[in-house]
Design a protein around this motif. Structure first.
Motif, short mmCIF file in Angstrom:
data_model
loop_
_atom_site.label_atom_id
_atom_site.label_comp_id
_atom_site.label_asym_id
_atom_site.label_seq_id
_atom_site.Cartn_x
_atom_site.Cartn_y
_atom_site.Cartn_z
N ILE A 18 0.84 -1.20 0.00
CA ILE A 18 0.00 0.00 0.00
C ILE A 18 0.88 1.25 0.00
O ILE A 18 0.65 2.18 -0.77
CB ILE A 18 -0.98 -0.01 1.20
CG1 ILE A 18 -2.05 -1.08 0.97
CG2 ILE A 18 -1.61 1.37 1.39
CD1 ILE A 18 -2.96 -1.32 2.16
N LEU A 19 1.90 1.26 0.85
CA LEU A 19 2.80 2.42 0.87
C LEU A 19 3.51 2.60 -0.46
O LEU A 19 3.69 3.72 -0.93
CB LEU A 19 3.82 2.28 2.00
CG LEU A 19 3.29 2.53 3.40
CD1 LEU A 19 4.38 2.25 4.43
CD2 LEU A 19 2.76 3.94 3.54
N GLN A 20 3.91 1.51 -1.06
CA GLN A 20 4.63 1.59 -2.33
C GLN A 20 3.74 2.17 -3.43
O GLN A 20 4.19 3.00 -4.22
CB GLN A 20 5.13 0.21 -2.73
CG GLN A 20 5.99 0.23 -3.96
CD GLN A 20 6.57 -1.15 -4.26
OE1 GLN A 20 6.18 -2.15 -3.68
NE2 GLN A 20 7.49 -1.19 -5.19
N THR A 21 2.49 1.76 -3.48
CA THR A 21 1.62 2.19 -4.58
C THR A 21 0.97 3.55 -4.36
O THR A 21 0.47 4.15 -5.30
CB THR A 21 0.55 1.13 -4.88
OG1 THR A 21 -0.05 1.41 -6.13
CG2 THR A 21 -0.52 1.08 -3.82
N THR A 22 1.02 4.07 -3.12
CA THR A 22 0.38 5.36 -2.88
C THR A 22 1.34 6.53 -3.06
O THR A 22 1.20 7.56 -2.41
CB THR A 22 -0.28 5.41 -1.48
OG1 THR A 22 0.69 5.03 -0.49
CG2 THR A 22 -1.51 4.52 -1.40
N TYR A 23 2.29 6.39 -3.97
CA TYR A 23 3.11 7.54 -4.36
C TYR A 23 2.23 8.56 -5.07
O TYR A 23 2.56 9.73 -5.18
CB TYR A 23 4.28 7.12 -5.25
CG TYR A 23 3.86 6.47 -6.56
CD1 TYR A 23 3.65 7.24 -7.69
CD2 TYR A 23 3.66 5.10 -6.63
CE1 TYR A 23 3.25 6.65 -8.88
CE2 TYR A 23 3.27 4.51 -7.82
CZ TYR A 23 3.06 5.28 -8.93
OH TYR A 23 2.65 4.69 -10.10
N GLU A 30 -9.47 1.42 -5.03
CA GLU A 30 -8.41 1.24 -6.03
C GLU A 30 -7.30 0.34 -5.49
O GLU A 30 -6.79 -0.52 -6.21
CB GLU A 30 -7.83 2.59 -6.44
CG GLU A 30 -8.75 3.43 -7.29
CD GLU A 30 -8.22 4.83 -7.53
OE1 GLU A 30 -8.23 5.26 -8.70
OE2 GLU A 30 -7.80 5.49 -6.55
N LEU A 31 -6.93 0.55 -4.23
CA LEU A 31 -5.91 -0.30 -3.61
C LEU A 31 -6.37 -1.74 -3.57
O LEU A 31 -5.60 -2.66 -3.87
CB LEU A 31 -5.58 0.20 -2.20
CG LEU A 31 -4.88 1.54 -2.13
CD1 LEU A 31 -4.87 2.06 -0.70
CD2 LEU A 31 -3.47 1.44 -2.68
N SER A 32 -7.63 -1.94 -3.23
CA SER A 32 -8.19 -3.29 -3.18
C SER A 32 -8.10 -3.97 -4.54
O SER A 32 -7.67 -5.13 -4.64
CB SER A 32 -9.66 -3.21 -2.73
OG SER A 32 -10.28 -4.46 -2.81
N LEU A 35 -4.13 -4.30 -5.81
CA LEU A 35 -3.29 -5.20 -5.03
C LEU A 35 -3.98 -6.52 -4.68
O LEU A 35 -3.41 -7.34 -3.98
CB LEU A 35 -2.83 -4.49 -3.74
CG LEU A 35 -2.04 -3.20 -3.97
CD1 LEU A 35 -1.80 -2.49 -2.65
CD2 LEU A 35 -0.73 -3.49 -4.69
N ASP A 36 -5.21 -6.68 -5.17
CA ASP A 36 -5.99 -7.90 -4.92
C ASP A 36 -6.14 -8.14 -3.42
O ASP A 36 -5.84 -9.22 -2.90
CB ASP A 36 -5.35 -9.11 -5.62
CG ASP A 36 -6.32 -10.26 -5.74
OD1 ASP A 36 -7.55 -10.02 -5.78
OD2 ASP A 36 -5.86 -11.42 -5.78
N ILE A 37 -6.60 -7.09 -2.73
CA ILE A 37 -6.82 -7.11 -1.29
C ILE A 37 -8.33 -7.06 -1.06
O ILE A 37 -9.02 -6.27 -1.71
CB ILE A 37 -6.20 -5.87 -0.61
CG1 ILE A 37 -4.71 -5.77 -0.90
CG2 ILE A 37 -6.48 -5.85 0.87
CD1 ILE A 37 -4.10 -4.45 -0.42
#
Length: 111
Positions: A18-23, A30-32, A35-37
């Motif tokens: 999550i930290l990596q993709t929230t640049y 969107e995160l879900s 990242l298939d969460i």
């Protein structure tokens, strides 16, 4: 920031991703999807990262369905952990506003 709490939180499944993709700003949905969460897990992880000050609400946007949703962006660029003989030290480098603005412009140009 408590180093043990930070390491524990970073050790939770999905938090580093999550930290990596929230640049750039992302919603929990969107995160879900990216990242298939599971969506409930995405919201819990976002809340954990916000509590530690690693992620912040960037604002709100509208989804394709017209629903308003919160978007989040990491506010650190670097986390350094130093292990000593008797202590544990954590240092973070906060994301600068200039860097945020530059990333926004770059994202707009790419999009």
């Amino acid at each position: 920031m408590d180093p043990v709490e930070l390491l524990s939180t970073l050790g939770n499944k999905y938090n580093p991703e999550i930290l990596q993709t929230t640049y750039e700003p992302k919603s929990a949905q969107e995160l879900s999807e990216e990242l298939d969460i599971p969506i409930a897990t995405s919201y819990r992880r976002v809340e954990q990262l916000q509590e530690l000050g690693l992620l912040e609400q960037e604002g709100k946007e509208f989804s394709d369905e017209g629903r308003q949703r919160k978007v989040y962006r990491r506010n650190v660029d670097e986390i350094v952990v130093e292990l000593g003989n008797d202590d544990l030290d954590v240092d973070t480098t906060e994301r600068t506003e200039a860097k945020n603005a530059l990333n926004d412009v770059w994202s707009d140009l790419r999009g």
